[in-house]
Design a protein around this motif. Sequence first.
Motif, PDB file in Angstrom:
ATOM      1  N   LYS A  56      -5.011   6.053 -54.160  1.00 45.53           N
ATOM      2  CA  LYS A  56      -5.289   6.409 -52.768  1.00 45.53           C
ATOM      3  C   LYS A  56      -6.678   7.025 -52.631  1.00 45.53           C
ATOM      4  O   LYS A  56      -7.424   6.694 -51.701  1.00 45.53           O
ATOM      5  N   GLN A  57      -7.053   7.926 -53.539  1.00 51.63           N
ATOM      6  CA  GLN A  57      -8.359   8.569 -53.472  1.00 51.63           C
ATOM      7  C   GLN A  57      -9.487   7.566 -53.712  1.00 51.63           C
ATOM      8  O   GLN A  57     -10.519   7.612 -53.055  1.00 51.63           O
ATOM      9  N   ILE A  58      -9.282   6.663 -54.657  1.00 47.38           N
ATOM     10  CA  ILE A  58     -10.301   5.656 -54.942  1.00 47.38           C
ATOM     11  C   ILE A  58     -10.483   4.733 -53.747  1.00 47.38           C
ATOM     12  O   ILE A  58     -11.598   4.437 -53.324  1.00 47.38           O
ATOM     13  N   PHE A  59      -9.381   4.277 -53.177  1.00 46.46           N
ATOM     14  CA  PHE A  59      -9.453   3.357 -52.046  1.00 46.46           C
ATOM     15  C   PHE A  59     -10.064   4.056 -50.830  1.00 46.46           C
ATOM     16  O   PHE A  59     -10.846   3.454 -50.093  1.00 46.46           O
ATOM     17  N   THR A  60      -9.728   5.335 -50.615  1.00 49.39           N
ATOM     18  CA  THR A  60     -10.316   6.086 -49.508  1.00 49.39           C
ATOM     19  C   THR A  60     -11.827   6.215 -49.684  1.00 49.39           C
ATOM     20  O   THR A  60     -12.589   6.057 -48.729  1.00 49.39           O
ATOM     21  N   GLY A  61     -12.263   6.480 -50.911  1.00 50.69           N
ATOM     22  CA  GLY A  61     -13.693   6.563 -51.188  1.00 50.69           C
ATOM     23  C   GLY A  61     -14.399   5.248 -50.942  1.00 50.69           C
ATOM     24  O   GLY A  61     -15.510   5.217 -50.409  1.00 50.69           O
ATOM     25  N   LEU A  62     -13.752   4.143 -51.307  1.00 55.09           N
ATOM     26  CA  LEU A  62     -14.353   2.830 -51.068  1.00 55.09           C
ATOM     27  C   LEU A  62     -14.489   2.549 -49.578  1.00 55.09           C
ATOM     28  O   LEU A  62     -15.493   1.996 -49.127  1.00 55.09           O
ATOM     29  N   VAL A  63     -13.471   2.926 -48.804  1.00 55.93           N
ATOM     30  CA  VAL A  63     -13.527   2.701 -47.362  1.00 55.93           C
ATOM     31  C   VAL A  63     -14.622   3.560 -46.729  1.00 55.93           C
ATOM     32  O   VAL A  63     -15.356   3.090 -45.853  1.00 55.93           O
ATOM     33  N   LEU A  79     -11.483  -7.784 -52.044  1.00 52.59           N
ATOM     34  CA  LEU A  79     -10.668  -6.737 -52.649  1.00 52.59           C
ATOM     35  C   LEU A  79      -9.336  -6.590 -51.924  1.00 52.59           C
ATOM     36  O   LEU A  79      -8.288  -6.481 -52.566  1.00 52.59           O
ATOM     37  N   VAL A  80      -9.367  -6.618 -50.606  1.00 47.14           N
ATOM     38  CA  VAL A  80      -8.125  -6.511 -49.842  1.00 47.14           C
ATOM     39  C   VAL A  80      -7.221  -7.700 -50.141  1.00 47.14           C
ATOM     40  O   VAL A  80      -6.006  -7.550 -50.311  1.00 47.14           O
ATOM     41  N   GLY A  81      -7.795  -8.880 -50.252  1.00 50.12           N
ATOM     42  CA  GLY A  81      -7.004 -10.063 -50.596  1.00 50.12           C
ATOM     43  C   GLY A  81      -6.350  -9.937 -51.965  1.00 50.12           C
ATOM     44  O   GLY A  81      -5.174 -10.281 -52.133  1.00 50.12           O
ATOM     45  N   LYS A  82      -7.094  -9.424 -52.928  1.00 50.01           N
ATOM     46  CA  LYS A  82      -6.543  -9.241 -54.273  1.00 50.01           C
ATOM     47  C   LYS A  82      -5.422  -8.203 -54.286  1.00 50.01           C
ATOM     48  O   LYS A  82      -4.415  -8.374 -54.972  1.00 50.01           O
TER      49      LYS A  82
END
Length: 112
Positions: free
Chosen positions: A43-50, A96-99
């Motif tokens: 969650k933290q990694i994905f939030t940082g990417l967004v 990335l979202v597709g994967k």
Amino acid sequence: MQSNFPQYDLASRIQHTKFDTGFGKMPSARLDRIEKPETQDFKQIFTGLVENLNAEMEAPDNLLKDVMSGNQNVDIHDVMTAMSKSEISINVATQLVGKVINAYDRISQISV
């Protein structure tokens, strides 16, 4: 008969790193990672990417405003470069979202 070769104590000269196999003084790097995770959760990694994607998307607009207001420190080439980086970031985010969706579908199909 005496040897002219220098005598070295190689065992004492070995420097231990975190990649040791665990037989020496320090534990293995793989075991260390399992025991103490140093990475953030998903969650933290994905939030940082967004958040980074949002910053990449706003950069061309901000630079374009600076160019139109007459700021001499910003060139139109900077705007074009920022637009290209923004486009690449969108493409990577889409892939990335597709994967992630494909991985979720595969995991949900696993029967327990």
